[in-house]
Design an enzyme around this catalytic site. Sequence first.
Site, PDB file in Angstrom:
ATOM      1  N   GLY A  93       2.919  -5.286   7.348  1.00  0.00           N
ATOM      2  CA  GLY A  93       1.898  -6.018   6.590  1.00  0.00           C
ATOM      3  C   GLY A  93       0.804  -6.478   7.529  1.00  0.00           C
ATOM      4  O   GLY A  93       0.536  -5.834   8.551  1.00  0.00           O
ATOM      5  N   SER A  94       0.188  -7.606   7.189  1.00  0.00           N
ATOM      6  CA  SER A  94      -0.952  -8.072   7.973  1.00  0.00           C
ATOM      7  C   SER A  94      -0.489  -8.816   9.226  1.00  0.00           C
ATOM      8  O   SER A  94       0.588  -9.417   9.251  1.00  0.00           O
ATOM      9  CB  SER A  94      -1.811  -8.994   7.110  1.00  0.00           C
ATOM     10  OG  SER A  94      -1.042 -10.126   6.752  1.00  0.00           O
ATOM     11  N   GLU A 107     -10.235  -5.039  10.289  1.00  0.00           N
ATOM     12  CA  GLU A 107      -9.671  -3.973   9.452  1.00  0.00           C
ATOM     13  C   GLU A 107     -10.270  -4.091   8.055  1.00  0.00           C
ATOM     14  O   GLU A 107     -10.052  -5.096   7.370  1.00  0.00           O
ATOM     15  CB  GLU A 107      -8.149  -4.143   9.383  1.00  0.00           C
ATOM     16  CG  GLU A 107      -7.475  -3.086   8.560  1.00  0.00           C
ATOM     17  CD  GLU A 107      -5.968  -3.309   8.436  1.00  0.00           C
ATOM     18  OE1 GLU A 107      -5.534  -4.474   8.362  1.00  0.00           O
ATOM     19  OE2 GLU A 107      -5.231  -2.318   8.404  1.00  0.00           O
ATOM     20  N   GLU A 155       5.002  -3.991  12.113  1.00  0.00           N
ATOM     21  CA  GLU A 155       4.093  -2.848  11.902  1.00  0.00           C
ATOM     22  C   GLU A 155       2.864  -3.409  11.206  1.00  0.00           C
ATOM     23  O   GLU A 155       2.940  -3.784  10.026  1.00  0.00           O
ATOM     24  CB  GLU A 155       4.749  -1.792  11.000  1.00  0.00           C
ATOM     25  CG  GLU A 155       5.869  -1.008  11.632  1.00  0.00           C
ATOM     26  CD  GLU A 155       5.373   0.118  12.539  1.00  0.00           C
ATOM     27  OE1 GLU A 155       4.151   0.246  12.745  1.00  0.00           O
ATOM     28  OE2 GLU A 155       6.232   0.849  13.038  1.00  0.00           O
ATOM     29  N   LEU A 156       1.717  -3.475  11.919  1.00  0.00           N
ATOM     30  CA  LEU A 156       0.567  -4.220  11.381  1.00  0.00           C
ATOM     31  C   LEU A 156      -0.671  -3.327  11.237  1.00  0.00           C
ATOM     32  O   LEU A 156      -0.541  -2.124  11.152  1.00  0.00           O
ATOM     33  CB  LEU A 156       0.320  -5.419  12.299  1.00  0.00           C
ATOM     34  CG  LEU A 156       1.588  -6.264  12.588  1.00  0.00           C
ATOM     35  CD1 LEU A 156       1.340  -7.288  13.662  1.00  0.00           C
ATOM     36  CD2 LEU A 156       2.129  -6.905  11.327  1.00  0.00           C
ATOM     37  N   CYS A 183      -3.084   1.632   6.678  1.00  0.00           N
ATOM     38  CA  CYS A 183      -3.268   0.963   7.978  1.00  0.00           C
ATOM     39  C   CYS A 183      -3.924   1.902   8.980  1.00  0.00           C
ATOM     40  O   CYS A 183      -4.429   1.447   9.994  1.00  0.00           O
ATOM     41  CB  CYS A 183      -1.932   0.452   8.482  1.00  0.00           C
ATOM     42  SG  CYS A 183      -0.649   1.668   8.322  1.00  0.00           S
ATOM     43  N   ASN A 186       0.788  -1.235   0.000  1.00  0.00           N
ATOM     44  CA  ASN A 186       0.000   0.000   0.000  1.00  0.00           C
ATOM     45  C   ASN A 186       0.824   1.292   0.000  1.00  0.00           C
ATOM     46  O   ASN A 186       0.330   2.325  -0.409  1.00  0.00           O
ATOM     47  CB  ASN A 186      -1.041  -0.012   1.132  1.00  0.00           C
ATOM     48  CG  ASN A 186      -0.420  -0.059   2.501  1.00  0.00           C
ATOM     49  OD1 ASN A 186       0.704  -0.547   2.663  1.00  0.00           O
ATOM     50  ND2 ASN A 186      -1.115   0.431   3.483  1.00  0.00           N
TER      51      ASN A 186
HETATM   52  P1  NAP Z   1       0.515  -8.999   3.673  1.00  0.00           P
HETATM   53  O1  NAP Z   1      -0.339  -9.843   2.832  1.00  0.00           O
HETATM   54  O2  NAP Z   1       0.781  -9.431   5.079  1.00  0.00           O
HETATM   55  O3  NAP Z   1       1.887  -8.820   2.877  1.00  0.00           O
HETATM   56  C1  NAP Z   1       2.929  -8.035   3.371  1.00  0.00           C
HETATM   57  C2  NAP Z   1       4.246  -8.591   2.892  1.00  0.00           C
HETATM   58  O4  NAP Z   1       4.453  -9.872   3.494  1.00  0.00           O
HETATM   59  C3  NAP Z   1       4.312  -8.805   1.389  1.00  0.00           C
HETATM   60  O5  NAP Z   1       5.614  -8.512   0.938  1.00  0.00           O
HETATM   61  C4  NAP Z   1       4.031 -10.293   1.264  1.00  0.00           C
HETATM   62  O6  NAP Z   1       4.577 -10.870   0.096  1.00  0.00           O
HETATM   63  C5  NAP Z   1       4.762 -10.803   2.488  1.00  0.00           C
HETATM   64  N1  NAP Z   1       4.377 -12.147   2.911  1.00  0.00           N
HETATM   65  C6  NAP Z   1       3.191 -12.781   2.744  1.00  0.00           C
HETATM   66  N2  NAP Z   1       3.255 -14.031   3.277  1.00  0.00           N
HETATM   67  C7  NAP Z   1       4.509 -14.176   3.783  1.00  0.00           C
HETATM   68  C8  NAP Z   1       5.190 -15.234   4.441  1.00  0.00           C
HETATM   69  N3  NAP Z   1       4.595 -16.390   4.709  1.00  0.00           N
HETATM   70  N4  NAP Z   1       6.479 -15.051   4.810  1.00  0.00           N
HETATM   71  C9  NAP Z   1       7.095 -13.882   4.554  1.00  0.00           C
HETATM   72  N5  NAP Z   1       6.503 -12.843   3.925  1.00  0.00           N
HETATM   73  C10 NAP Z   1       5.215 -12.971   3.563  1.00  0.00           C
HETATM   74  O7  NAP Z   1      -0.038  -7.501   3.764  1.00  0.00           O
HETATM   75  P2  NAP Z   1      -0.518  -6.562   2.562  1.00  0.00           P
HETATM   76  O8  NAP Z   1      -1.848  -7.030   2.119  1.00  0.00           O
HETATM   77  O9  NAP Z   1       0.546  -6.357   1.558  1.00  0.00           O
HETATM   78  O10 NAP Z   1      -0.667  -5.180   3.352  1.00  0.00           O
HETATM   79  C11 NAP Z   1      -1.791  -4.852   4.047  1.00  0.00           C
HETATM   80  C12 NAP Z   1      -1.590  -4.957   5.550  1.00  0.00           C
HETATM   81  O11 NAP Z   1      -0.447  -4.198   5.945  1.00  0.00           O
HETATM   82  C13 NAP Z   1      -2.756  -4.344   6.292  1.00  0.00           C
HETATM   83  O12 NAP Z   1      -3.095  -5.156   7.388  1.00  0.00           O
HETATM   84  C14 NAP Z   1      -2.180  -3.008   6.770  1.00  0.00           C
HETATM   85  O13 NAP Z   1      -2.828  -2.477   7.891  1.00  0.00           O
HETATM   86  C15 NAP Z   1      -0.772  -3.373   7.059  1.00  0.00           C
HETATM   87  N6  NAP Z   1       0.082  -2.160   7.081  1.00  0.00           N
HETATM   88  C16 NAP Z   1       0.610  -1.726   8.259  1.00  0.00           C
HETATM   89  C17 NAP Z   1       1.385  -0.573   8.290  1.00  0.00           C
HETATM   90  C18 NAP Z   1       2.029  -0.067   9.548  1.00  0.00           C
HETATM   91  O14 NAP Z   1       2.959   0.712   9.452  1.00  0.00           O
HETATM   92  N7  NAP Z   1       1.561  -0.463  10.727  1.00  0.00           N
HETATM   93  C19 NAP Z   1       1.603   0.131   7.114  1.00  0.00           C
HETATM   94  C20 NAP Z   1       1.037  -0.342   5.935  1.00  0.00           C
HETATM   95  C21 NAP Z   1       0.290  -1.498   5.925  1.00  0.00           C
HETATM   96  P3  NAP Z   1       3.666 -11.122  -1.223  1.00  0.00           P
HETATM   97  O15 NAP Z   1       3.248  -9.787  -1.688  1.00  0.00           O
HETATM   98  O16 NAP Z   1       4.628 -11.792  -2.144  1.00  0.00           O
HETATM   99  O17 NAP Z   1       2.531 -11.984  -0.800  1.00  0.00           O
END
Ligand code: NAP
Length: 475
Positions: free
Chosen positions: A230-231, A378, A250-251, A284, A154
Amino acid sequence: MATTASEKKLLIAGEWVETGDWVEVRSPYSGETVGRVAKAGAAEARRAVDAAETAMREPLPAHKRAEILVRVAGHLGRRHEEVAQTIAAEAGKPLKAARVEASRAMSTFTFAAVEARKLAGETIPMDASQAGAGKLAFTLRRPIGVVGAISPFNFPLNLVAHKIAPALAAGCAVVLKPASQTPFSALLLAELETEAGLPPGWLNVLVGPASEIGDVLVEDERVRAITFTGSGEVGWKLAERAPRKRVKLELGNATPVIVEADADLDDVSTRLAANAFSFAGQSCISVQRIYVQHGAYDELVSRFVRKVEALVLGDPLDEATDVGPLIDAGSRDRVLEWIEEAREAGAEILTGGTIEEGLIRPTVIANAAPELKVSCEEVFGPVCTIAPYDTLDEAIELANGTRYGLQAGIFTRDLKTALNAVQRLDFGGVTVNEAPTFRADQMPYGGVKDSGNTREGPAYAVRELTEDRLVVIDL
Ligand code: NAP
């Protein structure tokens, strides 16, 4: 040199590498191909860790690290429009917001450069105890070691900047895995790093299957820290699987905001309309749950809905667009299901809830029961709920009624009320008279509860990625 804008290679040990396999990236808006990127697997991930470990054997002095970081900020400035277009094309982020992200990344690199120059330990007052008398002691801040960095789709540029820049400031080499849906911004940043003079191995970028690359980062003992945005589903599992590493998370959030009856309702409605729907709610800290004191409720709803309806839906590459697509069709279907669940449970859709040329219209839901997904999970889409309350105690209880704890906000003209809420809202950050979507890049930003276990912002991230080494000298 990297290849064309639409075909990129991986960066490993200072070389741009092809693997024979490709990851294809499509526009979330049009479905057209944006380009393709060489696909890494476990073998490339191991080579990247080798390269990072080798690089760290010849530490870069702080002044060099700072110079490189400042140069990257300069390159980002010179190529600002290209960077913004890249973000908009691959993430479907409206250009206006993509330009803001590009500027913020410059700020992230600039602050990281300052931290590189300031990095220092402290002197310990040894004669404060009998045991220490006759000794001099101080600490050195040492880089923790190779850092594995994983970033989400994002903010494909600035959240990568928040991983790379503090790690380099701390003197750590990085193996970065950006989101597969948005790798181009990260690779462009890698190109700028090499142009800025970063020697081989200090930054390695891998695009490919998350679990395969993630497994190497978890299992290889040379990776001493993992910094993940990420999530929660993915993040907390990584932390469980790597108990001996520093795993910094950071979730997500289900961001609440409280509006007291004395607030400036016109200003509040403008800020909330922008911050519940910018990047179609895929932030997020996107405003998701709005609680309004009785007395102001009807007026705020009417002003807010009018402003939400004025938002321009459309092509992210169009200058006028405020709200674009969700990242993929699966996310769109999930958000529509959640809206439907609310509708069937008797909630009232005040505006939106429909599809227009493939995009979800910004949606405001009233009377949503707390157990509905739109209330407690979320949403990560263009949806918010709005509900009245009587007392501040009630509003705080509603706002805190979530497993998340990233940021929350309150609007009021009364200082006592604001400070009361600041003390009692169980979140990593609380904004007053500003939407809780606000972030400046030097802030200590991060969550409590399910939202994470760290603070980002270069000064704070550098602390997380360094360790104290104690030195004791007998005098
Ligand atoms: P995501 O599905 O968790 O993916 C985040 C990253 O993790 C991607 O690079 C993804 O790779 C990788 N990933 C997925 N499965 C993995 C595994 N088993 N092992 C290692 N890495 C893995 O999250 P998203 O959909 O991209 O982002 C949305 C989430 O991020 C939301 O929950 C949002 O609130 C959170 N977020 C938090 C912040 C903060 O600063 N707190 C900021 C922005 C976003 P792939 O793309 O290759 O699957």
